[in-house]
Design a protein around this motif. Structure first.
Motif, mmCIF file in Angstrom:
data_model
loop_
_atom_site.group_PDB
_atom_site.id
_atom_site.type_symbol
_atom_site.label_atom_id
_atom_site.label_comp_id
_atom_site.label_asym_id
_atom_site.label_seq_id
_atom_site.Cartn_x
_atom_site.Cartn_y
_atom_site.Cartn_z
ATOM 1 N N SER A 191 13.781 133.463 -115.936
ATOM 2 C CA SER A 191 15.060 134.164 -116.082
ATOM 3 C C SER A 191 16.055 133.744 -115.011
ATOM 4 C CB SER A 191 14.847 135.682 -116.028
ATOM 5 O OG SER A 191 14.056 136.110 -117.115
ATOM 6 N N GLU A 192 15.569 133.516 -113.786
ATOM 7 C CA GLU A 192 16.453 133.064 -112.711
ATOM 8 C C GLU A 192 17.041 131.687 -113.033
ATOM 9 O OE1 GLU A 192 18.422 132.842 -108.955
ATOM 10 O OE2 GLU A 192 17.672 134.486 -110.197
ATOM 11 N N ALA A 193 16.197 130.777 -113.499
ATOM 12 C CA ALA A 193 16.672 129.441 -113.858
ATOM 13 C C ALA A 193 17.665 129.510 -115.013
ATOM 14 C CB ALA A 193 15.485 128.550 -114.237
ATOM 15 N N ARG A 194 17.382 130.365 -115.976
ATOM 16 C CA ARG A 194 18.285 130.512 -117.120
ATOM 17 C C ARG A 194 19.659 131.020 -116.684
ATOM 18 N NH1 ARG A 194 17.781 134.988 -121.815
ATOM 19 N NH2 ARG A 194 19.045 134.012 -123.441
ATOM 20 N N GLN A 195 19.668 131.992 -115.773
ATOM 21 C CA GLN A 195 20.932 132.543 -115.297
ATOM 22 C C GLN A 195 21.733 131.493 -114.536
ATOM 23 O OE1 GLN A 195 22.171 135.591 -116.080
ATOM 24 N NE2 GLN A 195 24.029 134.742 -115.171
ATOM 25 N N LYS A 196 21.056 130.667 -113.743
ATOM 26 C CA LYS A 196 21.750 129.609 -113.011
ATOM 27 C C LYS A 196 22.336 128.576 -113.977
ATOM 28 C CE LYS A 196 20.922 131.127 -108.859
ATOM 29 N NZ LYS A 196 22.013 131.644 -108.006
ATOM 30 N N MET A 197 21.628 128.311 -115.067
ATOM 31 C CA MET A 197 22.150 127.367 -116.051
ATOM 32 C C MET A 197 23.411 127.902 -116.720
ATOM 33 S SD MET A 197 18.846 125.662 -117.903
ATOM 34 C CE MET A 197 17.618 124.775 -116.943
ATOM 35 N N TYR A 198 23.457 129.203 -116.944
ATOM 36 C CA TYR A 198 24.685 129.803 -117.469
ATOM 37 C C TYR A 198 25.845 129.540 -116.507
ATOM 38 C CZ TYR A 198 22.332 132.497 -121.159
ATOM 39 O OH TYR A 198 21.633 132.875 -122.290
ATOM 40 N N SER A 199 25.573 129.670 -115.222
ATOM 41 C CA SER A 199 26.623 129.446 -114.221
ATOM 42 C C SER A 199 27.057 127.980 -114.206
ATOM 43 C CB SER A 199 26.121 129.856 -112.831
ATOM 44 O OG SER A 199 25.816 131.235 -112.789
ATOM 45 N N ILE A 200 26.102 127.062 -114.377
ATOM 46 C CA ILE A 200 26.447 125.634 -114.437
ATOM 47 C C ILE A 200 27.343 125.360 -115.634
ATOM 48 C CG2 ILE A 200 25.517 123.310 -114.804
ATOM 49 C CD1 ILE A 200 23.038 124.180 -113.219
ATOM 50 N N ARG A 201 26.992 125.942 -116.773
ATOM 51 C CA ARG A 201 27.815 125.743 -117.972
ATOM 52 C C ARG A 201 29.233 126.264 -117.761
ATOM 53 N NH1 ARG A 201 24.277 128.687 -122.281
ATOM 54 N NH2 ARG A 201 26.309 128.827 -123.301
ATOM 55 N N GLU A 202 29.348 127.410 -117.125
ATOM 56 C CA GLU A 202 30.686 127.973 -116.891
ATOM 57 C C GLU A 202 31.509 127.061 -115.993
ATOM 58 O OE1 GLU A 202 29.911 131.785 -115.245
ATOM 59 O OE2 GLU A 202 29.436 132.732 -117.184
ATOM 60 N N GLU A 203 30.877 126.474 -114.990
ATOM 61 C CA GLU A 203 31.607 125.570 -114.086
ATOM 62 C C GLU A 203 31.991 124.279 -114.798
ATOM 63 O OE1 GLU A 203 32.784 126.023 -111.105
ATOM 64 O OE2 GLU A 203 32.013 128.068 -110.970
#
Length: 206
Positions: A191-203
């Motif tokens: 879940s932590e990795a998934r949340q960070k990937m969401y942040s990468i996509r937003e950037e």
């Protein structure tokens, strides 16, 4: 995870609009989609080995003169698609790790826990090494937006922990019991990795 990463590699990261597909990536993508439970004609091991061979031929084509393989296009819009696919796969892993009943309504038995545990861990294993490669190949994007480099590092950390968890026995203890619930423990990193990937996509979308 290998199948979906190969598909995006072929369809998006090395192809723009009407450009033709890289032939080695087409074959590798097809090979990795072979039925993993087929015994022979063909065996999955032989097809996967052939897929790896064509990935190596792709790399060799990058160094040929003249070059015969298609390079990565370095566009954020295609890279976003890769993180979208990975986020979806980690979402699937999260569902497996918290699933109490199977789709047919029967409960998940204690002897089935390891199936879901190692399935989800396989996602993390593939993504960990693929993200290292992405971080290297898309260094220009990180130069323009340093926060992406930081987010990639923060994504690699939980992926590595998820990929290297090796319990002697995969247990499914209760939240208040004395025995571990290894599916839930693994999900914390997933879940932590998934949340960070969401942040990468937003950037990348900015």
């Amino acid at each position: 995870a290998v199948r979906e990463t190969s598909r995006v590699f072929k369809d998006d990261l090395t192809k723009i609009s009407s450009n033709e597909y890289d032939p080695n990536l087409v074959i590798a993508d097809t090979d990795f989609r072979n039925d993993a439970e087929r015994w022979i004609l063909p065996s999955p091991e032989s097809k996967y080995s052939d897929g790896v061979k064509h990935l190596r031929l792709y790399v060799a084509g990058l160094h040929a003169n003249p070059q015969t393989s298609r390079e990565l296009n370095q566009r954020n819009v295609e890279l976003i698609k890769l993180f979208q696919v990975w986020s979806d796969l980690l979402g699937d892993a999260h569902a497996m790790l918290y699933m109490a009943k199977k789709p047919d309504g029967t409960p998940v038995r204690a002897w089935e826990d390891d199936d879901y545990f190692y399935h989800a861990q396989g996602y993390a294993h593939v993504m960990y090494y693929m993200l290292i490669a992405v971080k290297r190949e898309y260094h220009q994007t990180q130069t323009v937006k340093p926060v992406i480099e930081q987010l990639m590092d923060e994504t690699l950390a939980p992926l590595q922990r998820a990929a290297t968890m090796k319990p002697l026995i995969v247990l499914d203890g209760s939240e208040t019991g004395i025995f571990a619930n290894h599916r839930h423990n693994l999900d914390a990193y997933i879940s932590e990795a998934r949340q960070k990937m969401y942040s990468i996509r937003e950037e990348l979308e900015r």
